[in-house]
Design a protein around this motif. Structure first.
Motif, mmCIF file in Angstrom:
data_model
loop_
_atom_site.group_PDB
_atom_site.id
_atom_site.type_symbol
_atom_site.label_atom_id
_atom_site.label_comp_id
_atom_site.label_asym_id
_atom_site.label_seq_id
_atom_site.Cartn_x
_atom_site.Cartn_y
_atom_site.Cartn_z
ATOM 1 N N TYR A 32 -22.404 66.000 -2.123
ATOM 2 C CA TYR A 32 -22.557 65.409 -0.643
ATOM 3 C C TYR A 32 -23.922 65.169 -0.150
ATOM 4 O O TYR A 32 -24.768 66.237 -0.490
ATOM 5 C CB TYR A 32 -21.606 66.312 0.289
ATOM 6 C CG TYR A 32 -20.150 66.039 0.098
ATOM 7 C CD1 TYR A 32 -19.573 66.519 -1.072
ATOM 8 C CD2 TYR A 32 -19.577 65.452 0.919
ATOM 9 C CE1 TYR A 32 -17.946 66.318 -1.095
ATOM 10 C CE2 TYR A 32 -18.094 65.110 0.912
ATOM 11 C CZ TYR A 32 -17.411 65.567 -0.190
ATOM 12 O OH TYR A 32 -16.102 65.149 -0.353
ATOM 13 N N SER A 33 -24.053 64.504 0.865
ATOM 14 C CA SER A 33 -25.196 64.501 1.653
ATOM 15 C C SER A 33 -24.671 65.005 3.002
ATOM 16 O O SER A 33 -23.417 64.865 3.338
ATOM 17 C CB SER A 33 -25.551 62.969 2.123
ATOM 18 O OG SER A 33 -26.072 62.560 0.782
ATOM 19 N N LEU A 34 -25.716 65.748 3.590
ATOM 20 C CA LEU A 34 -25.391 66.498 4.787
ATOM 21 C C LEU A 34 -26.283 66.165 5.863
ATOM 22 O O LEU A 34 -27.488 66.221 5.697
ATOM 23 C CB LEU A 34 -25.465 68.078 4.216
ATOM 24 C CG LEU A 34 -24.369 68.344 3.143
ATOM 25 C CD1 LEU A 34 -25.203 69.554 2.335
ATOM 26 C CD2 LEU A 34 -23.338 68.847 3.517
ATOM 27 N N ALA A 49 -31.199 65.977 11.732
ATOM 28 C CA ALA A 49 -31.889 65.870 10.357
ATOM 29 C C ALA A 49 -30.646 65.637 9.016
ATOM 30 O O ALA A 49 -29.422 65.773 9.621
ATOM 31 C CB ALA A 49 -32.546 67.207 9.986
ATOM 32 N N ALA A 50 -31.087 65.185 8.160
ATOM 33 C CA ALA A 50 -30.083 65.041 6.969
ATOM 34 C C ALA A 50 -30.982 65.445 5.689
ATOM 35 O O ALA A 50 -31.987 65.391 5.711
ATOM 36 C CB ALA A 50 -29.235 63.763 6.882
ATOM 37 N N ILE A 51 -30.036 65.897 4.821
ATOM 38 C CA ILE A 51 -30.532 65.964 3.516
ATOM 39 C C ILE A 51 -29.650 65.352 2.143
ATOM 40 O O ILE A 51 -28.320 65.568 2.428
ATOM 41 C CB ILE A 51 -30.725 67.408 3.110
ATOM 42 C CG1 ILE A 51 -31.520 67.714 1.843
ATOM 43 C CG2 ILE A 51 -29.427 68.246 3.190
ATOM 44 C CD1 ILE A 51 -32.020 69.185 1.623
ATOM 45 N N ALA A 97 -20.713 66.228 6.831
ATOM 46 C CA ALA A 97 -20.833 65.915 5.193
ATOM 47 C C ALA A 97 -20.081 64.704 4.879
ATOM 48 O O ALA A 97 -19.429 64.193 5.462
ATOM 49 C CB ALA A 97 -20.234 67.128 4.480
ATOM 50 N N ASP A 98 -20.750 64.020 4.019
ATOM 51 C CA ASP A 98 -20.294 62.747 3.603
ATOM 52 C C ASP A 98 -20.958 62.293 1.919
ATOM 53 O O ASP A 98 -22.034 62.853 1.645
ATOM 54 C CB ASP A 98 -20.372 61.456 4.482
ATOM 55 C CG ASP A 98 -19.127 60.429 4.386
ATOM 56 O OD1 ASP A 98 -18.289 60.294 5.313
ATOM 57 O OD2 ASP A 98 -18.786 60.136 3.225
ATOM 58 N N GLN A 99 -20.366 61.438 1.339
ATOM 59 C CA GLN A 99 -20.975 61.270 0.145
ATOM 60 C C GLN A 99 -22.206 60.407 0.162
ATOM 61 O O GLN A 99 -23.101 60.506 -0.698
ATOM 62 C CB GLN A 99 -19.937 60.081 -0.703
ATOM 63 C CG GLN A 99 -18.627 61.020 -1.058
ATOM 64 C CD GLN A 99 -18.754 62.051 -2.020
ATOM 65 O OE1 GLN A 99 -20.078 62.158 -2.803
ATOM 66 N NE2 GLN A 99 -17.685 62.899 -2.324
ATOM 67 N N LYS A 100 -22.402 59.658 1.373
ATOM 68 C CA LYS A 100 -23.708 58.759 1.504
ATOM 69 C C LYS A 100 -24.497 59.235 2.343
ATOM 70 O O LYS A 100 -23.897 59.696 3.611
ATOM 71 C CB LYS A 100 -23.405 57.467 1.730
ATOM 72 C CG LYS A 100 -22.643 56.640 0.447
ATOM 73 C CD LYS A 100 -22.445 55.087 0.710
ATOM 74 C CE LYS A 100 -21.968 54.387 -0.723
ATOM 75 N NZ LYS A 100 -21.875 52.966 -0.315
ATOM 76 N N ILE A 101 -25.863 59.308 2.446
ATOM 77 C CA ILE A 101 -26.755 59.619 3.591
ATOM 78 C C ILE A 101 -26.687 58.768 4.561
ATOM 79 O O ILE A 101 -26.557 57.574 4.320
ATOM 80 C CB ILE A 101 -28.060 59.774 2.911
ATOM 81 C CG1 ILE A 101 -28.816 60.695 3.915
ATOM 82 C CG2 ILE A 101 -28.770 58.554 2.691
ATOM 83 C CD1 ILE A 101 -28.730 62.154 4.101
ATOM 84 N N SER A 102 -26.697 59.235 5.728
ATOM 85 C CA SER A 102 -26.624 58.474 7.286
ATOM 86 C C SER A 102 -27.518 59.110 8.117
ATOM 87 O O SER A 102 -27.504 60.280 8.113
ATOM 88 C CB SER A 102 -25.256 58.018 7.397
ATOM 89 O OG SER A 102 -25.077 57.203 8.581
ATOM 90 N N ASP A 106 -21.308 57.855 12.775
ATOM 91 C CA ASP A 106 -20.300 56.989 12.124
ATOM 92 C C ASP A 106 -20.271 57.132 10.513
ATOM 93 O O ASP A 106 -19.415 56.770 9.943
ATOM 94 C CB ASP A 106 -20.277 55.347 12.514
ATOM 95 C CG ASP A 106 -19.845 55.288 13.920
ATOM 96 O OD1 ASP A 106 -20.191 54.255 14.619
ATOM 97 O OD2 ASP A 106 -19.355 56.153 14.704
ATOM 98 N N GLY A 107 -21.352 57.586 10.137
ATOM 99 C CA GLY A 107 -21.580 57.733 8.656
ATOM 100 C C GLY A 107 -20.929 58.950 8.129
ATOM 101 O O GLY A 107 -20.946 59.078 6.798
#
Length: 121
Positions: A32-34, A49-51, A97-102, A106-107
């Motif tokens: 996952y991207s977070l 921020a995101a990773i 959390a989601d499968q793609k970074i955003s 909405d991501g």
């Protein structure tokens, strides 16, 4: 679905530091991207921020050089180290959390309940 629980918020003086943690359920955490977002009273939720799954970080301009995002896949945990805090950083902070970074709200399909951060003297 991923369940997320944030912790580490609190009251801190300007110039101080806090580290937020977000623990996720599930066995696929490493894929996952977070993201970390925040929402101040009367304002829209905004990206902080995101990773990505491969540990590549992304930051909002307003926190670059002050905040650092990291992850520990062995502990299913993402962190947000916040330094040189300012009163304008006051908000409820959410991890997502989601499968793609955003960098967009909405991501992300999975959200925690939020933790309050207050920066005040």
């Amino acid at each position: 679905q991923v369940q997320l629980i944030e912790s580490g918020g609190g009251l801190v003086q300007p110039g101080g530091s806090l580290r937020l943690s977000c623990v996720a359920s599930g066995r696929t955490f490493s894929t996952y991207s977070l993201g970390w977002f925040r929402q101040a009273p009367g304002k829209e939720r905004q990206f902080v921020a995101a990773i990505r799954w491969d540990r590549v970080p992304y930051y909002a301009e307003s926190v670059k050089g002050r905040f650092a995002v990291s992850r520990d896949n062995a502990k299913n945990t993402v962190y947000l180290q916040m330094n040189s805090l300012k009163p304008e950083d006051t908000a409820v902070y959410y991890c997502a959390a989601d499968q793609k970074i955003s960098v967009s709200v909405d991501g992300y399909a999975n959200w925690g309940q939020g933790t309050q951060v207050t920066v005040s003297s």
